[in-house]
Design an enzyme around this catalytic site. Structure first.
Site, mmCIF file in Angstrom:
data_model
loop_
_atom_site.group_PDB
_atom_site.id
_atom_site.type_symbol
_atom_site.label_atom_id
_atom_site.label_comp_id
_atom_site.label_asym_id
_atom_site.label_seq_id
_atom_site.Cartn_x
_atom_site.Cartn_y
_atom_site.Cartn_z
ATOM 1 N N TRP A 33 -0.902 -6.705 -1.664
ATOM 2 C CA TRP A 33 0.518 -6.361 -1.092
ATOM 3 C C TRP A 33 1.771 -7.366 -0.641
ATOM 4 C CZ3 TRP A 33 -3.642 -3.860 -1.853
ATOM 5 C CH2 TRP A 33 -3.414 -2.449 -2.797
ATOM 6 N N TYR A 81 -9.011 1.569 -6.622
ATOM 7 C CA TYR A 81 -7.998 1.682 -6.167
ATOM 8 C C TYR A 81 -7.463 3.173 -6.892
ATOM 9 C CZ TYR A 81 -3.425 1.560 -3.777
ATOM 10 O OH TYR A 81 -2.496 1.511 -2.953
ATOM 11 N N ASP A 163 3.964 5.060 4.475
ATOM 12 C CA ASP A 163 3.673 5.379 4.035
ATOM 13 C C ASP A 163 3.916 7.325 4.369
ATOM 14 O OD1 ASP A 163 2.832 3.332 2.648
ATOM 15 O OD2 ASP A 163 0.967 4.050 1.816
ATOM 16 N N ARG A 196 -5.893 8.987 7.355
ATOM 17 C CA ARG A 196 -5.423 8.914 6.076
ATOM 18 C C ARG A 196 -3.884 10.432 5.519
ATOM 19 N NH1 ARG A 196 -5.005 4.014 4.112
ATOM 20 N NH2 ARG A 196 -4.000 5.225 2.099
ATOM 21 N N GLU A 390 -7.053 -2.528 11.406
ATOM 22 C CA GLU A 390 -5.899 -1.163 10.933
ATOM 23 C C GLU A 390 -4.848 -1.291 11.618
ATOM 24 O OE1 GLU A 390 -6.311 0.724 6.971
ATOM 25 O OE2 GLU A 390 -4.450 0.481 6.554
#
Ligand code: DGY
Length: 420
Positions: A33, A81, A163, A196, A390
């Site tokens: 990324w 993914y 996001d 998520r 994370e």
């Protein structure tokens, strides 16, 4: 070296593949990324400068001919993914996504060079890197600000890196979900779905992505017709800082700055216009729907990182940052806790992210030493207690999302070891 520094280093090395590093080892993000790699390179620079330069070089190998550096490079094609390389179906030399991410790599490269002895052979490599980064930033001006007004747009929420932030709720609400969408999410098999983005977010991510692909990722056309076009204050702050740092690098390596200086001046004026004096907030602007976005997000404070030359304004921003998570044990929540969109556990809608703390700290340290040290120490404390994940709950520090998370480890190394 402390035990946790050793673990941080090990985390990076375990996630390292040939010349690039995965964001985590738990299958959630099995690729390279863009902004993750920048933070990771900074971590490496404290113990292996070659690994740092390799990380950056590998990312630049995927640069498109027009200058864009994709947000994902799919070096390994056999992963589950979603959306993977076949779904994006694009790339130059390396299969990639068709969108970009915040260009923090420029400022991080400068930081690495400021803090390290560079050999003559490395200098040659770096000159080439700087030229490519110039092409990257010029791509933003050409295609994401075609009228050269001073602020760049993003055309997909994924380009921000944050996001599912509630900053995007209004523009995303206007995106009509494509009929008969067929896709399978991989992320919620690896991480608790509570942490998520929702399916309704993914439906829109995929709808926007399909539209970009249907238009062959044509940047001129898509600026006008993309289903999503937002000028985000956090993204523009990183971009402006990148331009300023690039100008210093261009001078150092004797490369023509073209008309970048002029653009920086314009950009500095325009970004300041995103400040609402009465409400004392920065807002983002939905270009597509002509709507102001006033969601209180920690990313709005990235403006400090842009190093705006306006002491009074910086003072006001710092004061409102002091009130953002006032008296809280854990800082900073990605969205302000008292906002209606805040969710403790859901990805970018509330949890603490180490890269946000790091960017705000970097922006603050030449403006308010005491407060910046407070942020640094709180961040180090959280990582000392919880390890490298994370994201974290701002209510109790609970670790969430992926574990063995590379940028949390890399930025821990930098926060602990960087003495400047
Ligand atoms: C993901 O897959 O969640 C990434 O953030 C998209 O870039």
């Amino acid at each position: 070296m402390s035990k946790l520094l050793k673990i941080a280093k090990k985390t990076l090395l375990k996630n390292r593949r040939s010349n690039y590093t995965l964001p985590t080892n738990n299958k959630l993000y099995p690729a390279q990324w863009n902004w993750d790699s920048a933070f990771i390179a900074l971590g490496y620079s404290h113990f292996n400068i070659n690994f740092a330069l390799d990380e950056i070089n590998t990312l630049l190998k995927g640069q498109w001919k027009d200058g864009m550096i994709p947000h994902i490079l799919f070096h390994n094609k056999s992963t589950k993914y979603f959306p993977n390389h076949t779904v994006w179906n694009c790339g130059n030399k390396i299969a990639s996504s068709g969108i970009t991410q915040p260009p923090i790599i420029v400022s991080i490269l400068k930081q690495i060079l400021d803090n390290n002895q560079i050999s003559i052979s490395q200098e040659k490599k770096i000159r080439t890197i700087v030229k490519k980064l110039k092409k990257y930033l010029k791509w933003f001006i050409k295609f994401r600000d075609p009228k050269k007004k001073g602020l760049v747009s993003i055309l997909h929420p994924w380009e921000s890196g944050y996001d599912n932030s509630s900053i995007w709720d209004k523009p995303m609400g206007k995106v009509k979900i494509e009929k008969n969408l067929k896709y399978k999410r991989g992320d919620i098999k690896v991480v608790n779905p509570e942490q998520r983005p929702l399916d309704k977010d993914y439906d829109r991510y995929v709808t926007i992505k399909n539209h970009l692909k249907a238009n062959k990722y044509n940047p001129i056309k898509l600026y006008k017709i993309s289903k999503f076009n937002v000028i985000d204050v956090g993204f523009n702050a990183i971009f402006l800082r990148a331009l300023k740092d690039l100008l210093i690098l261009l001078k150092k390596y004797n490369i023509n700055p073209s008309d970048l200086m002029k653009y920086v001046k314009k950009s500095e004026i325009q970004i300041t216009k995103l400040y609402d004096n009465k409400k004392n907030i920065f807002y983002s602007y939905d270009v597509k729907n002509k709507i102001k976005i006033t969601v209180p997000s920690i990313t709005n404070f990235f403006i400090l990182y842009a190093d705006i030359n306006n002491r009074l304004l910086n003072k006001k921003i710092i004061n409102s940052l002091k009130n953002y998570n006032k008296g809280k044990k854990f800082i900073f929540s990605s969205i302000k806790e008292d906002h209606k969109s805040f969710e403790e556990k859901r990805y970018w809608r509330g949890p603490i992210w180490i890269n946000c703390n790091w960017i705000v700290y970097q922006g603050l340290k030449n403006k308010d030493k005491l407060f910046s040290n407070y942020i640094k120490n709180k961040t180090i404390d959280l990582l000392n207690k919880k390890g490298f994940h994370e994201y974290y709950s701002c209510k109790n520090g609970k670790a969430m999302g992926a574990n063995n998370f590379s940028w949390s480890a890399a930025l821990y190394i930098d926060l602990v070891l960087n003495k400047n």
